[in-house]
Write a protein that holds these residues in place. Structure first.
Motif, short mmCIF file in Angstrom:
data_model
loop_
_atom_site.label_atom_id
_atom_site.label_comp_id
_atom_site.label_asym_id
_atom_site.label_seq_id
_atom_site.Cartn_x
_atom_site.Cartn_y
_atom_site.Cartn_z
N ALA A 1 1.03 -1.26 0.10
CA ALA A 1 -0.05 0.05 -0.12
C ALA A 1 0.79 1.15 0.01
O ALA A 1 0.36 2.29 -0.69
CB ALA A 1 -1.02 -0.03 1.24
N LEU A 2 1.87 1.43 0.73
CA LEU A 2 2.78 2.41 0.65
C LEU A 2 3.63 2.57 -0.54
O LEU A 2 3.58 3.62 -1.06
CB LEU A 2 4.18 2.07 1.89
CG LEU A 2 3.58 2.47 3.23
CD1 LEU A 2 4.72 2.09 4.23
CD2 LEU A 2 3.38 4.03 3.51
N HIS B 1 2.35 1.63 -3.75
CA HIS B 1 1.19 2.02 -4.63
C HIS B 1 0.82 3.33 -4.41
O HIS B 1 0.60 4.17 -5.25
CB HIS B 1 -0.10 1.01 -4.44
CG HIS B 1 -1.09 1.25 -5.43
ND1 HIS B 1 -1.05 0.47 -6.52
CD2 HIS B 1 -2.27 1.70 -5.33
CE1 HIS B 1 -2.08 0.59 -7.32
NE2 HIS B 1 -2.71 1.67 -6.56
N GLY B 2 0.61 3.65 -3.25
CA GLY B 2 0.05 5.18 -2.84
C GLY B 2 1.25 6.12 -3.09
O GLY B 2 0.92 7.11 -3.73
N LEU B 3 2.49 5.91 -2.76
CA LEU B 3 3.40 6.79 -2.88
C LEU B 3 3.94 7.12 -4.23
O LEU B 3 3.96 8.21 -4.87
CB LEU B 3 4.56 6.62 -1.82
CG LEU B 3 4.23 6.96 -0.28
CD1 LEU B 3 5.23 6.42 0.52
CD2 LEU B 3 3.83 8.44 -0.15
N LEU C 1 1.30 9.06 -5.79
CA LEU C 1 1.65 10.34 -5.63
C LEU C 1 2.88 11.14 -6.54
O LEU C 1 2.74 12.32 -6.84
CB LEU C 1 1.69 10.50 -4.27
CG LEU C 1 2.24 11.98 -3.46
CD1 LEU C 1 1.19 12.85 -3.65
CD2 LEU C 1 2.73 11.99 -1.94
N ILE D 1 1.92 11.78 -9.94
CA ILE D 1 0.78 12.90 -9.99
C ILE D 1 1.64 14.18 -9.93
O ILE D 1 1.35 15.24 -10.73
CB ILE D 1 -0.16 12.77 -8.90
CG1 ILE D 1 -1.32 12.04 -9.29
CG2 ILE D 1 -0.91 14.26 -8.72
CD1 ILE D 1 -2.24 11.57 -8.38
N LEU E 1 9.78 8.94 3.07
CA LEU E 1 8.53 8.69 3.86
C LEU E 1 8.09 7.21 3.68
O LEU E 1 7.81 6.79 4.72
CB LEU E 1 7.49 9.82 3.16
CG LEU E 1 6.27 9.79 3.77
CD1 LEU E 1 6.26 10.51 4.98
CD2 LEU E 1 5.17 10.89 3.05
N LEU F 1 8.01 4.99 7.38
CA LEU F 1 6.50 4.57 7.58
C LEU F 1 6.52 2.98 7.54
O LEU F 1 6.03 2.13 8.53
CB LEU F 1 5.39 5.04 6.67
CG LEU F 1 5.07 6.67 7.10
CD1 LEU F 1 4.06 6.99 6.23
CD2 LEU F 1 4.64 6.56 8.49
#
Lengths: 120, 144
Positions: free
Chosen positions: A70-71, A73-75, A78, A81, A102, A106
């Motif tokens: 999840a870290l 995929h999400g980062l 981001l 983008i 980051l 995390l």
């Protein structure tokens, strides 16, 4: 790593998250519906439930796997983008390193917490 | 010069840069929900890591978060997840080529990949809506 490899990992992580997060959301947010269907697993946020899950190896492994995917995929999303908005070269490098730092910090925090809760 | 021609509309271009099909708005929503879930998730790692500090820490954090505003926020994250996950299924199937169809002659009316995968999109959105209703029922009616 090549951008194409990073993108493929992003997709693969998405598939892993789809499975694990579906289970997570079911346990956490459809608990009353599931309990009504006979799972006998209400109140997932109580300390007792948390300890029961934290002490299971399968849950601990799934936690860490979900945390990592999840870290990533999400980062990665981001980062894409932000880079798409055409920052300058220096800004782009700062974004990449910040996102990476980051993610790693995390991941370490969450993994240590999962291991501490498992062995205690 | 028309800013759309430069390809540098920036964030405004996400929402509108000409005539968009419904998939373009699905893309916009995919981004917004993705960013929302990420913002929640980064905090979520901190919050749930408090279980390593023992029962007292966990219960004080959970007590602080047990407010209607946080409960509603949590529901929004659930809604964002239900949308992002099922729209993501469509995106991955498309990315891997499953919804593109076989190549053919361009005879009018042209077969368009978007039109071909639209029933899948519709089915996934109905499923997503069903999940949101089930979640809303669990959140607000059954009361956890």
């Amino acid at each position: 790593m090549r951008e194409a490899t990073l993108w493929t990992l992003h997709l693969a992580a998405g598939i892993v998250i789809l499975v694990l997060l579906a289970v997570h959301m079911g346990i956490m947010h459809l608990e009353d519906i599931l309990a009504a269907m006979g799972t006998g697993y209400p109140d997932p946020l109580s300390w007792t439930s948390v300890v029961v899950r934290s002490k299971k190896l399968l849950f601990t492994v799934a936690y860490v796997l979900l945390l990592g995917t999840a870290l990533y995929h999400g980062l990665y999303g981001l980062r894409n983008i932000l880079l798409e908005l055409n920052p300058g070269r220096v800004a782009a490098r700062v974004i990449q390193w910040l996102v990476l730092a980051l993610g790693i910090s995390l991941f370490v925090l969450g993994t240590v917490a999962a291991i501490v809760a498992y062995v205690r | 010069m028309n800013r759309a021609r430069t390809g540098r509309l920036g964030i405004l271009g996400w929402a509108y840069a000409g005539r968009f099909g419904v998939e373009r708005y699905a893309y916009l929503l995919h981004r917004i929900t993705g960013l929302g879930i990420l913002a929640y998730f980064l905090l979520h790692v901190f919050v749930t890591s408090s279980r390593a500090l023992g029962q007292g820490a966990w219960e004080s954090v959970m007590g602080f978060l047990n407010k209607p505003v946080f409960r509603f926020g949590e529901f929004l994250v659930y809604v964002a997840f239900a949308y992002h996950a099922l729209n993501g299924v469509r995106l991955i199937l498309g990315e891997l080529g499953f919804t593109l169809g076989r190549p053919g002659r361009p005879v009018y009316p042209y077969p368009v990949a978007h039109r071909r995968q639209r029933p899948l999109f519709l089915a996934l959105m109905i499923l997503s809506a069903a999940l949101i209703v089930a979640g809303g029922w669990d959140f607000f009616v059954l009361g956890h």
